[in-house]
Design an enzyme around this catalytic site. Sequence first.
Site, PDB file in Angstrom:
ATOM      1  N   ASP A 109       0.646  -1.504  -0.184  1.00 43.73           N
ATOM      2  CA  ASP A 109      -0.530   0.259  -0.016  1.00 43.73           C
ATOM      3  C   ASP A 109       0.635   1.162  -0.182  1.00 43.73           C
ATOM      4  OD1 ASP A 109      -2.062  -2.061   0.070  1.00 43.73           O
ATOM      5  OD2 ASP A 109      -2.692  -1.283   2.313  1.00 43.73           O
ATOM      6  N   ASP A 189      -3.291   5.370  -2.979  1.00 40.31           N
ATOM      7  CA  ASP A 189      -1.984   4.361  -2.070  1.00 40.31           C
ATOM      8  C   ASP A 189      -1.463   2.944  -3.685  1.00 40.31           C
ATOM      9  OD1 ASP A 189      -3.111   5.077   0.328  1.00 40.31           O
ATOM     10  OD2 ASP A 189      -4.183   2.640   0.389  1.00 40.31           O
ATOM     11  N   HIS A 238      -8.098  -0.630  -3.583  1.00 32.55           N
ATOM     12  CA  HIS A 238      -7.165  -1.630  -4.630  1.00 32.55           C
ATOM     13  C   HIS A 238      -6.927  -1.837  -5.494  1.00 32.55           C
ATOM     14  CE1 HIS A 238      -4.784  -0.767   0.087  1.00 32.55           C
ATOM     15  NE2 HIS A 238      -5.512   0.372  -0.656  1.00 32.55           N
ATOM     16  N   ASP A 240      -5.748  -5.306  -6.603  1.00 35.63           N
ATOM     17  CA  ASP A 240      -5.187  -6.004  -7.093  1.00 35.63           C
ATOM     18  C   ASP A 240      -6.294  -7.476  -6.808  1.00 35.63           C
ATOM     19  OD1 ASP A 240      -4.615  -5.034  -4.025  1.00 35.63           O
ATOM     20  OD2 ASP A 240      -3.276  -5.577  -4.324  1.00 35.63           O
ATOM     21  N   CYS A 342      -0.719  -7.832  -0.570  1.00 33.46           N
ATOM     22  CA  CYS A 342      -1.049  -6.865   0.357  1.00 33.46           C
ATOM     23  C   CYS A 342       0.361  -6.869   1.076  1.00 33.46           C
ATOM     24  CB  CYS A 342      -2.339  -7.001   0.454  1.00 33.46           C
ATOM     25  SG  CYS A 342      -3.659  -6.397  -0.074  1.00 33.46           S
TER      26      CYS A 342
END
Length: 357
Positions: A109, A189, A238, A240, A342
């Site tokens: 992040d 991020d 995020h 992903d 992550c």
Amino acid sequence: MDKKVWACNEWDPLEEVIVGSVDDAVVPVWNVALGSATPSHSKWFFDEYGGKPFPQEMRDKAAYELDNLVKVLENLGVTVRRPEKQDFSKECVTPWWTSTGLYSAMPRDVMMVVGDTIIEAPMAWRSRYFEIYAFRDLIEEYFRDGARWLAAPKGSMKDSFYNQDFDPENAEPNGVRQFAVAENEVAFDAADFVRFGKDLFVQKSGVTNAMGIEWVRRHLGDEYAIHELSFDEEHPLHIDTSIVPLCPGKLLINPSWVRKEHLPSMFDSWEIIEAPEPTMPFDSALYFSSDWLTMNFLSVDEKTAIVEENEGPLMELLAKHGINSIPIPFRNFYPFGGAVHCATADIRRRGTLDSYF
């Protein structure tokens, strides 16, 4: 490859990585930014524990899984680095607000490596304002070894930094998608970006705004192209768990909120693969995220991925596409808001900077 820091995509052979830590992890206090990206069913957790350390049992179980991940990576010949210990319970004070910290669990992040450049994300949650300092000793070491280093400007994070009236249940009041973070300062991020060589893809989210995307675009320059994507995710946070490149020409997508027909035409020649439904059902322990954390695995190379051990259908799918899965226990890490991808940040992958479109 003699560069200490070098990574151009998500699938080249991994040689060095940072793995996060849940030591001293503190639950953030509920606010509009947190609420925009968090399942509504989990608000009770933040009401009860906000500003306090995560329960010790949670931290112990997650720490065990992180330590096991380190062993797995090292057995694969990957160099693993860990963040410095940091007391996140200490209250930080600015002219506009006070807040405890969060954790150093998710290095994905707070930083990303693009080529030989480390980019520090400014973050958009007050609780994450000083999180990068758990990794600063490592970054300074990499800089001394020849890496480039960019740190995005920190936003003030005062009240005007956020859209205080944002309602995640009505994110498109006028037919235009709204987000909790305003456009008056830079915000992103690093985990809202994904690398495909000379092309990077990014989404706006509860922590990434247009100014943040433009800041990255200008600083990377003409050698890279930044493409903005949009998905049907209710709480975007995020990229992903939405799209995961497996190797050149193969893209894994989340079928719940990514539509093949909405991908840009540059993916027309790629094989688009829909991820299977997660085997572990949605439950209240996923305080920060959806059950699609199952897509959040780590590619060690084009033929090897580290996957949460319960995700049999996902591992079977990857096997059909020539990817061997290394199953590890990681479910106890999920409540902290991430999975294997992550919990790591690529520092060096062996390969070259190429274009795949």
